[in-house]
Scaffold this motif. Structure first.
Motif, PDB file in Angstrom:
ATOM      1  N   THR A 130       0.908  -1.421   0.105  1.00 42.69           N
ATOM      2  CA  THR A 130       0.231   0.025   0.185  1.00 42.69           C
ATOM      3  C   THR A 130       0.555   0.679   0.024  1.00 42.69           C
ATOM      4  O   THR A 130       2.517   1.528   0.025  1.00 42.69           O
ATOM      5  CB  THR A 130      -0.866  -0.039   0.909  1.00 42.69           C
ATOM      6  N   GLY A 131       0.688   2.516  -0.218  1.00 40.63           N
ATOM      7  CA  GLY A 131       1.290   3.609  -0.109  1.00 40.63           C
ATOM      8  C   GLY A 131       1.381   3.549   1.402  1.00 40.63           C
ATOM      9  O   GLY A 131       2.900   4.156   1.815  1.00 40.63           O
ATOM     10  N   MET A 132       0.682   3.645   2.188  1.00 39.09           N
ATOM     11  CA  MET A 132       0.728   3.535   4.189  1.00 39.09           C
ATOM     12  C   MET A 132       2.106   2.401   4.366  1.00 39.09           C
ATOM     13  O   MET A 132       2.849   2.933   5.330  1.00 39.09           O
ATOM     14  CB  MET A 132      -0.408   2.943   4.198  1.00 39.09           C
ATOM     15  N   PHE A 154       5.005   3.918   4.012  1.00 42.34           N
ATOM     16  CA  PHE A 154       5.998   5.092   5.298  1.00 42.34           C
ATOM     17  C   PHE A 154       5.903   4.207   6.502  1.00 42.34           C
ATOM     18  O   PHE A 154       7.219   4.675   7.302  1.00 42.34           O
ATOM     19  CB  PHE A 154       4.223   6.530   5.765  1.00 42.34           C
ATOM     20  N   TYR A 175      -1.798  13.925   3.318  1.00 44.08           N
ATOM     21  CA  TYR A 175      -2.625  13.086   3.230  1.00 44.08           C
ATOM     22  C   TYR A 175      -2.677  12.938   4.680  1.00 44.08           C
ATOM     23  O   TYR A 175      -1.414  12.887   5.924  1.00 44.08           O
ATOM     24  CB  TYR A 175      -1.811  11.650   2.240  1.00 44.08           C
ATOM     25  N   THR A 219      -1.335  10.148   6.208  1.00 42.33           N
ATOM     26  CA  THR A 219       0.532   9.937   6.785  1.00 42.33           C
ATOM     27  C   THR A 219       0.454  10.972   7.537  1.00 42.33           C
ATOM     28  O   THR A 219       1.133  10.522   8.910  1.00 42.33           O
ATOM     29  CB  THR A 219       0.940  10.293   5.726  1.00 42.33           C
ATOM     30  N   ASP A 237       6.444  13.005  -1.146  1.00 38.66           N
ATOM     31  CA  ASP A 237       5.335  12.088  -1.647  1.00 38.66           C
ATOM     32  C   ASP A 237       5.150  12.555  -2.836  1.00 38.66           C
ATOM     33  O   ASP A 237       4.395  13.508  -2.835  1.00 38.66           O
ATOM     34  CB  ASP A 237       4.212  12.672  -0.942  1.00 38.66           C
ATOM     35  N   THR A 259       2.476  11.678  -5.167  1.00 44.14           N
ATOM     36  CA  THR A 259       1.427  10.512  -5.540  1.00 44.14           C
ATOM     37  C   THR A 259       0.655  11.446  -7.109  1.00 44.14           C
ATOM     38  O   THR A 259       0.310  10.724  -7.536  1.00 44.14           O
ATOM     39  CB  THR A 259       0.230  10.698  -4.430  1.00 44.14           C
ATOM     40  N   PHE A 260       0.404  13.109  -6.134  1.00 43.59           N
ATOM     41  CA  PHE A 260      -0.090  13.872  -7.001  1.00 43.59           C
ATOM     42  C   PHE A 260       0.093  14.214  -8.053  1.00 43.59           C
ATOM     43  O   PHE A 260      -0.989  14.750  -9.419  1.00 43.59           O
ATOM     44  CB  PHE A 260      -0.829  14.915  -6.384  1.00 43.59           C
ATOM     45  N   SER A 286       1.856   6.226  -3.622  1.00 43.59           N
ATOM     46  CA  SER A 286       0.814   5.217  -3.336  1.00 43.59           C
ATOM     47  C   SER A 286       0.403   5.400  -4.859  1.00 43.59           C
ATOM     48  O   SER A 286       0.132   6.133  -5.796  1.00 43.59           O
ATOM     49  CB  SER A 286      -0.032   6.268  -2.922  1.00 43.59           C
ATOM     50  N   THR A 340      -1.422   3.054  -5.631  1.00 40.36           N
ATOM     51  CA  THR A 340      -3.243   2.725  -5.453  1.00 40.36           C
ATOM     52  C   THR A 340      -3.780   4.169  -7.053  1.00 40.36           C
ATOM     53  O   THR A 340      -4.526   4.357  -7.294  1.00 40.36           O
ATOM     54  CB  THR A 340      -3.560   3.397  -4.427  1.00 40.36           C
ATOM     55  N   LYS A 341      -3.081   5.549  -6.538  1.00 38.92           N
ATOM     56  CA  LYS A 341      -3.663   6.732  -7.828  1.00 38.92           C
ATOM     57  C   LYS A 341      -3.366   6.369  -8.954  1.00 38.92           C
ATOM     58  O   LYS A 341      -3.611   5.688  -9.496  1.00 38.92           O
ATOM     59  CB  LYS A 341      -2.953   7.392  -6.710  1.00 38.92           C
ATOM     60  N   GLY A 345      -1.592  -0.214  -3.348  1.00 41.37           N
ATOM     61  CA  GLY A 345       0.050   0.007  -3.273  1.00 41.37           C
ATOM     62  C   GLY A 345       0.950   1.133  -3.447  1.00 41.37           C
ATOM     63  O   GLY A 345       0.122   2.465  -3.166  1.00 41.37           O
ATOM     64  N   LEU A 347      -7.894   8.573  -5.202  1.00 42.30           N
ATOM     65  CA  LEU A 347      -8.052   9.542  -6.739  1.00 42.30           C
ATOM     66  C   LEU A 347      -7.409   8.778  -7.617  1.00 42.30           C
ATOM     67  O   LEU A 347      -6.416   7.755  -7.600  1.00 42.30           O
ATOM     68  CB  LEU A 347      -7.666  10.784  -6.251  1.00 42.30           C
TER      69      LEU A 347
END
Ligand code: PLP
Length: 386
Positions: free
Chosen positions: A81-83, A86, A106, A109, A178, A180-181, A200, A202-203, A213, A332
């Protein structure tokens, strides 16, 4: 494609070709999924590069090589996961260490830094990262790292990555971004001096809302060895099947990002002129306070748009229900458009005071624009706003 053969390929090419392992048994064109938990040795001390899937797996490695190339790092490790990125990075620190990050990162986080790391004696200060002086003032003798997230979530404030990494270097701190965005298509934090990029997946990297992921990418090979050790020791790596899905998704990253951005721009422009909308947050609008900085450090403005609705004129529940193309959902970065109310959904796990201080209110609406036709999305919003 091996690293050595690589010419100066662009992201569109790398995302399709880098790390793709062809199966020599049948000459497959795509990377096979190797779900095998273990790999046989040919004799004592001799195997074909993999022995056990927690430690390493060819499908997962294909994705890792691909993501390292897209970000311009030396190595990548893909997590479940993204988490989990971390969780893994948390073990770089020891009791007594201190981290500085943004107030509006996030929410998951924030929860990790506020409630999990302190049980191991690691503390975090949350500051307004748009102001590098606030970061400098928050640094203590025991500070070890800065964590950057830009644009922020959900109000899309821009952090000056180069300015923050300069402060980090002055004080010998590790800098983590990070990304991700934006995805590496629009922003490559290594170019501004960060040490570690996390995602992440996932995005946007996966982009199809069908896997969770994460990924950790390092610039320095030595730091990479430490991450590799931790991912194996902690067991935070992702399954071969999930890696395969992300590898499939990432091949179209560039084209999806262009479509997300086209739609975000169209929707932001439409909302900016709408009488029932008080304020629009999109770094691509000239009126956004971070617009100039965004143009400097990003190659695009991304696919996320937030706005404050005029609650005297709009009932959000009815507005959401009238939308045909937007699902009321968190997350997202997928091909389909999503909409949500951060106050009760994505940001509900952070305190009301922190939300208010961060500029989030019940009137704030966040959208992840998909890759549909922009005219259809604007028409849907127009009809639903009434
Ligand atoms: C979603 C997200 C995460 C967490 O990723 P998961 O895959 O949900 O664990 C971390 N950072 C940002 C910016 C995100 O959007």
């Amino acid at each position: 494609m091996s690293r050595k053969e690589q010419r100066e390929y662009r992201l569109e090419t790398l995302s399709v070709h880098e790390g793709v392992y062809k199966d020599t048994a049948y000459n497959s064109v795509t990377t096979p999924i190797y779900p095998s938990s273990t790999f046989a040795f040919e004799r004592i001390g001799q195997h074909k590069g993999y022995d056990y899937t927690r430690s390493g797996n060819p499908t997962r490695q294909a994705l890792a090589d691909n993501l390292a190339a897209l970000e311009g790092g030396t190595g990548a490790w893909v997590t479940c996961t993204g988490m989990a990125t971390f969780t893994t990075l948390g073990y770089l620190f020891k009791a007594g260490d201190h981290i500085v990050t943004g107030k509006d990162i996030y929410s998951g986080t924030i929860r990790f830094l506020n409630t999990v790391l302190p049980t191991h004696g690691v503390e975090t200060s949350f500051v307004n990262m748009s102001d590098p002086d606030e970061v400098r003032k928050a640094i203590r003798p025991n500070t070890k790292a800065v964590l950057i997230e830009t644009p922020s979530n959900p109000l899309l404030n821009i952090v000056d990555i180069a300015a923050i990494t300069a402060v980090a270097r002055e004080h010998g701190l590790l800098s983590i971004a990070d990304n991700t965005f934006m995805s590496p298509y629009f922003q490559r934090p290594f170019e501004f001096g960060v040490d570690i990029v996390v995602h992440s997946t996932t995005k946007y990297l996966n982009g199809h809302s069908d896997v969770v992921g994460g990924a950790i990418i390092t610039r320095d090979a030595k730091l990479g060895e430490r991450i590799a050790f931790l991912v194996n020791a902690l067991g935070t790596a992702c399954s071969p099947f999930d890696a395969w899905l992300v590898l499939r998704g990432v091949k179209t990253l560039a084209y999806r990002m262009e479509a997300h951005q086209r739609n975000a721009m169209a929707v932001a422009r439409f909302l900016a002129d709408h009488p029932k909308v008080k304020k629009v947050y999109y770094p691509g609008l000239e009126t956004h306070p971070g617009h100039a900085l965004a143009k400097k450090q990003m190659r695009g403005f991304g696919g996320m748009v937030s706005f404050d609705a005029d609650l005297d004129k709009v009932n959000l529940d009815e507005f959401f229900a009238r939308l045909e193309l937007f699902s009321l959902a968190e997350s997202l970065g997928g091909v389909e458009s999503l909409i949500e109310q951060p106050w009760t959904m994505s940001h509900s796990s952070i305190s009301e005071q922190a939300r208010t201080e961060g500029g989030i209110s019940p009137s704030t609406v966040r959208m992840s624009l998909g890759i549909e036709h922009p005219d259809d999305l604007v028409a849907d919003l127009r009809a639903a706003l009434g």
